[in-house]
Design an enzyme around this catalytic site. Structure first.
Site, PDB file in Angstrom:
ATOM      1  N   GLY A 365       0.823  -1.204   0.000  1.00 16.38           N
ATOM      2  CA  GLY A 365       0.000   0.000   0.000  1.00 16.38           C
ATOM      3  C   GLY A 365       0.851   1.245   0.000  1.00 16.38           C
ATOM      4  O   GLY A 365       2.074   1.190   0.198  1.00 16.38           O
ATOM      5  N   PRO A 366       0.250   2.399  -0.228  1.00 13.21           N
ATOM      6  CA  PRO A 366       1.004   3.656  -0.264  1.00 13.21           C
ATOM      7  C   PRO A 366       1.560   4.026   1.102  1.00 13.21           C
ATOM      8  O   PRO A 366       1.146   3.470   2.130  1.00 13.21           O
ATOM      9  CB  PRO A 366      -0.046   4.672  -0.744  1.00 13.21           C
ATOM     10  N   PRO A 367       2.499   4.964   1.137  1.00 13.00           N
ATOM     11  CA  PRO A 367       3.077   5.376   2.430  1.00 13.00           C
ATOM     12  C   PRO A 367       2.033   5.997   3.347  1.00 13.00           C
ATOM     13  O   PRO A 367       1.113   6.672   2.891  1.00 13.00           O
ATOM     14  CB  PRO A 367       4.140   6.409   2.019  1.00 13.00           C
ATOM     15  N   GLY A 368       2.196   5.743   4.633  1.00 15.76           N
ATOM     16  CA  GLY A 368       1.361   6.405   5.620  1.00 15.76           C
ATOM     17  C   GLY A 368       0.034   5.741   5.903  1.00 15.76           C
ATOM     18  O   GLY A 368      -0.789   6.312   6.624  1.00 15.76           O
ATOM     19  N   SER A 688      -4.301   2.842 -18.832  1.00 10.69           N
ATOM     20  CA  SER A 688      -5.633   3.105 -18.282  1.00 10.69           C
ATOM     21  C   SER A 688      -6.170   4.485 -18.622  1.00 10.69           C
ATOM     22  O   SER A 688      -7.307   4.806 -18.276  1.00 10.69           O
ATOM     23  CB  SER A 688      -5.616   2.927 -16.761  1.00 10.69           C
ATOM     24  N   LYS A 731      -8.253   4.596  -7.172  1.00  5.34           N
ATOM     25  CA  LYS A 731      -8.743   5.619  -8.118  1.00  5.34           C
ATOM     26  C   LYS A 731     -10.069   6.210  -7.660  1.00  5.34           C
ATOM     27  O   LYS A 731     -10.289   7.416  -7.758  1.00  5.34           O
ATOM     28  CB  LYS A 731      -8.880   4.996  -9.507  1.00  5.34           C
TER      29      LYS A 731
END
Length: 810
Positions: A365-368, A688, A731
């Site tokens: 997953g993304p940071p944080g 995409s 998204k």
């Protein structure tokens, strides 16, 4: 005849020729000096000795065999030069054998071979001793000196030999004495026997003596050095034993012995596997024989310390209360239901099956978003020790597997170090930033992790330093990564990937209230009674000052508000502070992010797309414009190859479907198109954005603006089919943050909505399309497209009418 001094040739008065029995001997040569004992066993030889013994003179001819393997030698099997001897004594021994003492008399040459009554006889020519010359006499001293040196270098030679060497004054006889006692092949001895000139024979013996002396000197030197080392070791051993005895008498304890006993006890206490314990005891035995000052002593001691301090059989007790574990996870983290469910499933199975192998989880997953802190909560929920190692930038394979003990300063790898730090063999092991592993000439750490992260083979993990197997099957490994793309395929295949998308606005609000704001107040010495954060202020911080998938920037913004509040209270300007939305803008300055979708899409040629990045989802504007030209196409915005291809596909599709889309295809060759994706400093790629590209180009060519509340994603084909893409949850969250009301998705992505939080699904409208025509009806409006098609048809009719001559003119 008397033989008081058998080495004195003057006492031997032999006739010039003799007819005597012949004795064949093997592997030796008899010289005409001194007395020799020989063993006689062959029947023919026994007969020859008995025949000689029966004569008055008791003479016997002794000749060496050319081939010692010949059992019954004939005359051609014997050398032609031999020795005439006299039998001094003969003793019968069991087995029809004889022990015979003979006295060498003179060299003899065979004149004629005979055989009488089965006994080999020969007529011999007796060689008279040569009268020594002055030159030969001069060589006597050299010969005697070398012989003396041989005696000095060979302790096995008896002392009588030294007296014999000094007492012989004839060079030829001394040469024969020395030659008969030298350790040389029978062939060389036979050569000396056949050398009649005394000077030549003495020279040969001197040469052989010099060679023998060199060999003896080298051998003695080696023996002296080896003996010196052995003497030193023996001396140290005896001294140590004496020291032990003295200490025992004085009541003192041998520190080294005490150390070895402690190590042996530690090895037993560690409860190692049998094969590991054998290795440890063998190393301890080896160390006990070393000197404490030796470099290897410290290496062995360090190695044993590592073996004894590892938790071979020490496990922490799992907390099998599923409800309590669920409460711990909920208290520490808001949301993340999928991860929590997986941990509770593992705990439930472990409760039912005690010996199950630990899973290998990979949180992506993304940071944080709380990947590392979630792993900490897992350890807390299971009541296990936590070990965290950061793999970011690790390029050396030895960081994982350790260095071999042959290297100076060698140490185990991070895995073994972590186990020692945890003190149990079943900790929660966090492998942070596994997607940022490197590789260079020192090896590939990701390849070393293949064994660690495979439940089927990590029960025999082998660290290079330990060089014994350690069972990692009880360890719960949790890896974290931002993107799975950079993780090697074989390594990713061994892990169960759990994706953690970004948080929704509602989730961020709950996380801020439950966790972040309390932490910030505690960190800055404030209390909730003195500093109050309103919901409007919190919403403004989330929407206007942060735009991220996680909550790291949100925590920094809240910490900034706490610092300002601490300054106000500490300077006695305020006693209590209520932070409102207006105060947030006053403290933090102008807002950082705007909901700019409506403004940016109010003109034709601008469409809003959705993109996935390593830090979560983002909205992506695609701008297109037209100008007079010759049908050219310009692309800007740091686009990758795949995105450039999407623009080409979009252009070809629009040109092929111009009539249906309301586009005047006659304008294509007279226009240049320019497609730009803002934020040009950031590289962009992927398929995409295909739907967005067609929408933006159709919009600019028809003059129809795109609905500003609509965002879209999907890959397109030349035939206008819309294909599914990934990262749907990220998204959609990005679209919600940006104020989008309608999201257009590929029809085959409908299943991915299950991962989107319910409040987000209820707040947005989703349109699922399988063809590009459907997407354009949603974005540009079906009625608007019909009107565009009508206008294009009228233009074509007008052009055709203008190009056709009237009948009157004809």
């Amino acid at each position: 005849m008397a033989f008081e001094n058998p080495t004195d040739s003057t006492n031997v008065n032999l006739p010039a020729t003799l007819d005597v029995p012949v004795l064949a001997i093997r592997n030796t040569v008899i010289f005409p000096v001194l007395a020799f004992p020989i063993n006689v066993g062959r029947a023919r030889s026994v007969k020859a000795v008995e025949d000689a013994k029966g004569t008055e003179e008791k003479y016997l001819g002794i000749f060496a065999q050319k081939d010692p393997k010949t059992e019954n030698p004939e005359p051609h099997d014997l050398y032609q030069i031999g020795t005439v001897v006299k039998i001094l004594k003969m003793v019968n021994v069991p087995g029809n054998k004889l022990n015979v003492i003979i006295q060498g008399l003179a060299r003899a040459r065979v004149v004629e071979w005979k055989e009488v009554n089965g006994t080999l006889r020969a007529e011999l020519e007796v060689m008279k001793p040569e009268v020594p010359s002055l030159e030969t006499d001069a060589m006597l001293g050299t010969l005697r000196e070398l012989a003396q040196k041989i005696i000095d270098l060979t302790p096995q030679i008896p002392p009588e030999a030294e007296f014999l060497v000094r007492s012989v004054n004839d060079p030829g006889q001394l040469a024969d004495i020395v030659a008969s006692n030298m350790n040389i092949p029978p062939e060389e001895k036979q050569g000396l026997l056949e050398t009649f000139p005394t000077r030549e024979r003495v020279e040969k013996v001197i040469a052989l003596l010099n060679k023998e002396i060199q060999v003896l000197e080298l051998s003695n030197k080696i023996q002296t050095e080896v003996k010196g080392e052995m003497d030193k070791a023996q001396r140290e051993y005896f001294l140590r034993e004496q020291l032990k005895a003295i200490q025992k008498e004085l009541g003192e304890v041998d520190e080294r012995q005490e150390e070895f006993e402690e190590l042996k006890k530690a090895i037993r206490r560690a409860k190692m596997p049998k094969e590991v314990e054998e290795v440890a005891l063998k190393e301890l035995k080896r160390m006990s024989r070393m000197s404490p000052g030796a470099a290897e002593y410290t290496v062995s001691r360090t190695y044993l310390d590592w073996l004894t301090e590892l938790p071979w059989s020490l496990s922490s007790k799992d907390r099998f209360d599923i409800n309590e574990a669920e409460k711990v996870l909920d208290d520490d983290h808001y949301g993340l239901e999928k991860v929590k469910t997986r941990i509770l499933e593992y705990l439930a199975v472990r409760k039912l099956k005690q010996d199950m192998k630990g899973p290998i989880l990979c949180l992506v997953g993304p940071p944080g978003v709380g990947k590392t802190s979630l792993a900490k909560s897992v350890a807390k929920a299971l009541s296990r020790k936590l070990v965290r190692i950061s793999l970011g930038g690790v390029r050396d394979e030895a960081e994982i597997r350790g260095h071999r003990r042959t290297y100076i300063g060698s140490m185990p790898g991070k895995i073994v170090k972590g186990l020692k730090k945890a003190g149990t063999n079943n900790p929660v092991f966090v492998l942070d930033e596994i997607d940022k592993l490197g590789a260079d000439y020192r090896g590939d750490p990701s390849s070393a992790l293949l064994e660690v992260l495979d439940p089927e083979q990590n029960d025999t993990f082998m660290d290079h330093y330990l060089d014994v197997a350690f069972d990692l099957s009880k360890v719960l490994f949790i890896a974290t990564a931002n993107v799975p793309d950079t993780i090697p395929g074989p390594l990713l295949d061994r892990m169960e990937v759990i994706r953690i998308a970004g948080y929704t606005h509602q989730e961020k609000r709950q996380i801020a209230r439950k966790y972040l704001w309390k932490e910030c107040l505690d960190d800055h010495g404030l209390s909730a009674e003195k500093v109050i954060l309103t919901d409007e202020a919190l919403d403004k911080v989330i929407e206007a000052y942060t735009r991220e998938a996680g909550v790291r920037s949100l925590k920094r913004e809240l910490a900034a508000l706490c610092r300002w509040s601490a300054k106000e209270i500490a300077s006695d300007k305020r006693v209590e502070i209520t932070i409102t939305a207006e105060l947030v803008e006053e403290v933090r300055g102008p807002i950082h992010f705007f909901k700019e979708v409506a403004e940016r899409t109010s003109v034709a040629g601008v469409a809003t797309g959705l993109a996935w990045t390593a830090v979560g989802g983002e909205i992506l504007f695609v701008e297109a414009t037209r100008m007079k030209g010759k049908g050219g196409m310009t692309l800007t915005g740091s686009l990758g190859d795949v995105m450039k291809e999407s623009v080409s596909v979009a252009r070809s599709y629009i040109k092929s479907m111009a009539d249906e889309l309301g586009v005047d295809d006659a304008e294509f060759d007279a226009l240049d198109l320019h497609v730009h994706v803002p934020s040009g400093a950031i590289p962009k790629d992927g398929p995409s954005a295909g739907v967005t590209m067609i929408t933006a180009l159709t919009s600019v060519l028809t003059g129809l603006p795109v609905d500003p509340t609509v965002a879209m994603t999907g890959e397109i084909t030349l035939r206008g089919a819309v294909l599914p893409v990934g990262g749907i949850k990220e998204k959609i969250l990005a679209a919600h943050r940006a104020g989008i009301r309608t999201v257009i998705l590929p029809d085959k992505c409908k299943k991915d909505l299950i991962e989107v939080p319910e409040e987000i699904r209820n707040d947005l409208e989703f349109k699922f399309v399988s063809r590009m025509e459907e997407a354009l009806n949603y974005t540009l409006g079906e009625d608007n497209l019909k009107e565009a098609r009508r206008k294009v048809a009228l233009k074509k009719q007008a052009r055709e009418a203008a190009s056709t001559p009237s009948t009157a003119q004809a």
